[in-house]
Write an enzyme that holds these catalytic residues in place. Structure first.
Site, PDB file in Angstrom:
ATOM      1  N   ASP A 214       9.043 -14.626  10.263  1.00 54.72           N
ATOM      2  CA  ASP A 214       8.692 -14.770  11.676  1.00 54.72           C
ATOM      3  C   ASP A 214       8.857 -16.230  12.111  1.00 54.72           C
ATOM      4  O   ASP A 214       8.462 -17.158  11.391  1.00 54.72           O
ATOM      5  CB  ASP A 214       7.222 -14.349  11.851  1.00 54.72           C
ATOM      6  CG  ASP A 214       6.809 -14.253  13.300  1.00 54.72           C
ATOM      7  OD1 ASP A 214       7.364 -13.413  14.014  1.00 54.72           O
ATOM      8  OD2 ASP A 214       5.915 -15.027  13.712  1.00 54.72           O
ATOM      9  N   GLU A 277      13.975 -14.588  11.597  1.00 56.82           N
ATOM     10  CA  GLU A 277      13.852 -14.401  13.036  1.00 56.82           C
ATOM     11  C   GLU A 277      13.955 -15.799  13.617  1.00 56.82           C
ATOM     12  O   GLU A 277      12.988 -16.556  13.637  1.00 56.82           O
ATOM     13  CB  GLU A 277      12.507 -13.768  13.420  1.00 56.82           C
ATOM     14  CG  GLU A 277      12.469 -13.412  14.892  1.00 56.82           C
ATOM     15  CD  GLU A 277      11.258 -13.919  15.652  1.00 56.82           C
ATOM     16  OE1 GLU A 277      11.085 -13.521  16.798  1.00 56.82           O
ATOM     17  OE2 GLU A 277      10.484 -14.736  15.129  1.00 56.82           O
TER      18      GLU A 277
HETATM   19  C1  BGC Z   1       7.155 -11.931  16.766  1.00 56.21           C
HETATM   20  C2  BGC Z   1       6.251 -11.683  17.921  1.00 56.21           C
HETATM   21  C3  BGC Z   1       5.071 -12.612  17.795  1.00 56.21           C
HETATM   22  C4  BGC Z   1       5.521 -14.061  17.631  1.00 56.21           C
HETATM   23  C5  BGC Z   1       4.416 -14.934  17.143  1.00 56.21           C
HETATM   24  C6  BGC Z   1       7.600 -13.335  17.105  1.00 56.21           C
HETATM   25  O1  BGC Z   1       8.747 -13.712  16.959  1.00 56.21           O
HETATM   26  O2  BGC Z   1       8.231 -11.054  16.684  1.00 56.21           O
HETATM   27  O3  BGC Z   1       5.849 -10.360  18.015  1.00 56.21           O
HETATM   28  O4  BGC Z   1       4.304 -12.528  18.958  1.00 56.21           O
HETATM   29  O5  BGC Z   1       6.551 -14.175  16.718  1.00 56.21           O
HETATM   30  O6  BGC Z   1       4.149 -14.664  15.809  1.00 56.21           O
END
Ligand code: BGC
Length: 557
Positions: A214, A277
């Site tokens: 993340d 991500e």
């Molecule tokens: C996740 C989100 C989250 C954020 C903070 C993102 O990229 O996919 O759902 O709110 O990170 O952790």
């Protein structure tokens, strides 16, 4: 923890599709948003047992792996992306034993399992943050500006709206790029590195097959935490390097993690992966995250953001392939996830376009990510009442107007928060629990209700209703994934463009040609082969093919 938990179940032996050196290179990975997938205990919230019971659906669908969104102990200020204990399962979702059982069942079915890891921030209930001494070392505290320190230390904004700083009772401020309940960690502190490496090992020892990382672009901030200098942050995210996103320093962390992941490869052929991500301004900068010594994949949000227009799609596809090829990594494709408006709705509220886009995605070289419910053609739910909302962005972004803080234009917001395209721009609408069967809510989601209300007209969209109907979106996905496994030319490998009229894309994979008509009307062209699968009925007569508007067809050549 029982003894059983310490001996991981073996990952499926065969690579996802049986092709290529790395299973992830052409894997189709299905995102399970745990609280909305299936509820086993009737509290209206999906859980790990619910996921386990429904794994046969994913097996039948034909995916290679499952990515589970965070199920760790958490106050749930941001759907579990605020983790208080990275080694515990939140009671809402079950127990560690349930996680272990799920892994074993998935592996028995030949499915790999990837879990989410959240390294940019923790929950403010994490024991590191609740201890003032530890917190000072391990998070980003700064004195405020102004005569009495009453102003935030810099001009950064939270992705969810409002300042990225909150003042403590002690008078100083801490950084939170997301909600105030999600303080950013201080990755300059080696203890943070050590802790996360230990957490990765904990889950790898339990048997997971990888991690979705993340905010993989966020852990390192520019020295001195400089101001951005103007007030248009939401527009800048994803279009340029910012002092808090896509800093070069993050790559050292990913390199260290890659060494750790590689250390889990063993003679049995276990290959565990990291998926970034990461929001980077260009495909070239995104490719840096998947260099041979970094993570294995990165989500390709440029594709998700592309409008339904042949030239734009072609440009994004070419740029994505070129960038990842330059570092020898596979490209990933994704159309929907838990942060953006579902693509059925985003692409103009057109199921025809959504089905065509999905077939296009599944014909491209590389790996594809599916978001639960897209195989049912679910639309975004756009009329949720305010009182059921849970997205923190909704509460920080302007409840009165319904306008999102970030990304209120017609495309998905580059920061990962849902944008408005005829919708309100918040993320609950794509998180409504799945309909499995039956005529009325909760449509087999569980023995109780569902934490967000499901629309009254979803009976025709349930898994049960669509199963066996050749015209259904579910059967389209099943057929596509079955062909993808069976035809050696799909998945990873070469692709070349073929001539096509304006508004139409055509490209070949070994043995297969794919046409995509992005126009709203039929287009006629010489039949390129024999239709294998189409998102809408295609006709071939006297060697001429008629492609319906907003359709995608796979042809055997
Ligand atoms: C996740 C989100 C989250 C954020 C903070 C993102 O990229 O996919 O759902 O709110 O990170 O952790």
């Amino acid at each position: 923890m029982t003894q059983e938990l310490t001996s991981p179940s073996p990952a499926p032996q065969a690579p996802g599709s049986g092709r290529g050196p790395g299973w992830w290179r052409d894997a189709v990975i299905y995102q399970v948003y745990v609280r909305s997938f299936a509820d086993s205990d009737g509290d209206g919230i999906g859980d790990l047992r619910g996921v386990r019971e429904r794994l046969p659906h994913l097996k039948d669908l034909g995916v290679d792996a499952v990515w589970l969104t965070p199920f760790y102990a958490s106050p749930q200020a941001d759907g579990g992306y605020d983790v208080a204990d990275y080694r515990a399962v939140d009671p809402l979702f079950g127990t560690l034993q349930d996680a272990d059982d799920l892994l074993r069942t998935a592996h028995d079915l030949g499915l790999r399992v990837i879990v989410d890891i959240v390294p940019n921030h923790t929950s403010d209930r994490h024991p590191w943050f609740t201890d003032p001494e530890l917190a000072r070392q391990r998070y980003l505290f700064r004195p405020g500006k102004g005569e009495n320190g009453e102003l935030p230390p810099n001009d950064w904004e939270s992705i969810f709206g409002g300042p990225a700083w909150t003042r403590t009772d002690r008078g100083d401020w801490y950084l939170h790029l997301f909600a105030p309940q999600q303080p950013d960690l201080n990755w300059e502190n080696p203890e943070v590195h050590a802790e996360f490496e230990a957490i990765l090992r904990f889950w790898l020892d339990l048997g997971v097959d990888g991690f979705r990382v993340d905010v993989a672009h966020g852990m390192i901030k520019a020295p001195g935490l400089p101001d951005i200098g103007h007030g248009a942050q939401a527009q800048l995210i994803g279009s340029q390097v910012l002092p808090f996103f896509d800093q070069d320093g993050v790559h050292a962390i990913h390199r260290a993690w890659r060494r750790l992941l590689d250390g889990y490869g063993d003679g049995s052929g276990r290959q565990v992966i990291g998926v970034a991500e990461a929001w980077a301004p260009t495909p070239e900068r995104l490719a840096l995250y998947v260099r041979p010594d970094e993570l294995h994949q990165a989500f390709n949000f440029q594709f998700l953001n592309a409008p339904w227009q042949a030239d734009a799609l072609r440009t994004v596809i070419e740029a994505s392939l070129a960038a990842t090829a330059s570092v020898g990594a596979p490209t990933t494709w994704v159309l929907s996830n838990h942060d953006v408006v579902r693509h059925t709705t985003r692409l103009g509220g057109s199921l025809a376009r959504a089905r065509a886009a999905s077939l296009l995605m599944l014909a491209l070289p590389g790996s594809a990510y599916l978001y639960q419910g897209e195989e049912l053609g679910l639309p975004e739910v756009t009329d949720l009442p305010d009182e059921v909302r849970q997205d923190p962005a909704f509460f920080r972004g302007g409840r009165a107007t319904g306008a999102a803080g970030p990304g209120t234009d017609t495309e998905a917001a580059p920061d990962g928060v849902a944008a408005a395209s005829g919708q309100d721009g918040f993320r609950d609408g794509c998180r409504v629990p799945l309909p499995w069967s039956g005529e009325a809510p909760p449509y087999g989601f569980g023995p109780g209700g569902s934490w967000l209300p499901q629309p009254a007209d979803w009976a025709p969209l349930t898994v049960a209703a669509q199963t066996g109907d050749p015209a259904s979106t579910l059967e389209l996905y099943r057929a596509a994934l079955e062909l993808r496994r069976r035809l050696p030319g799909l998945g990873d490998g070469p692709m070349s463009w073929a001539p096509a009229p304006d508004g139409v894309l055509a490209f070949t994979r070994p043995g297969v040609l794919c046409t995509v008509n992005t126009l709203g009307h039929d287009v006629e062209l010489p039949a390129p082969g024999t239709p294998l699968l189409s998102s809408a009925p295609v006709t071939v007569q006297d060697s001429a093919a008629r492609l319906p508007g907003d359709s995608c067809t796979w042809w055997a050549i």
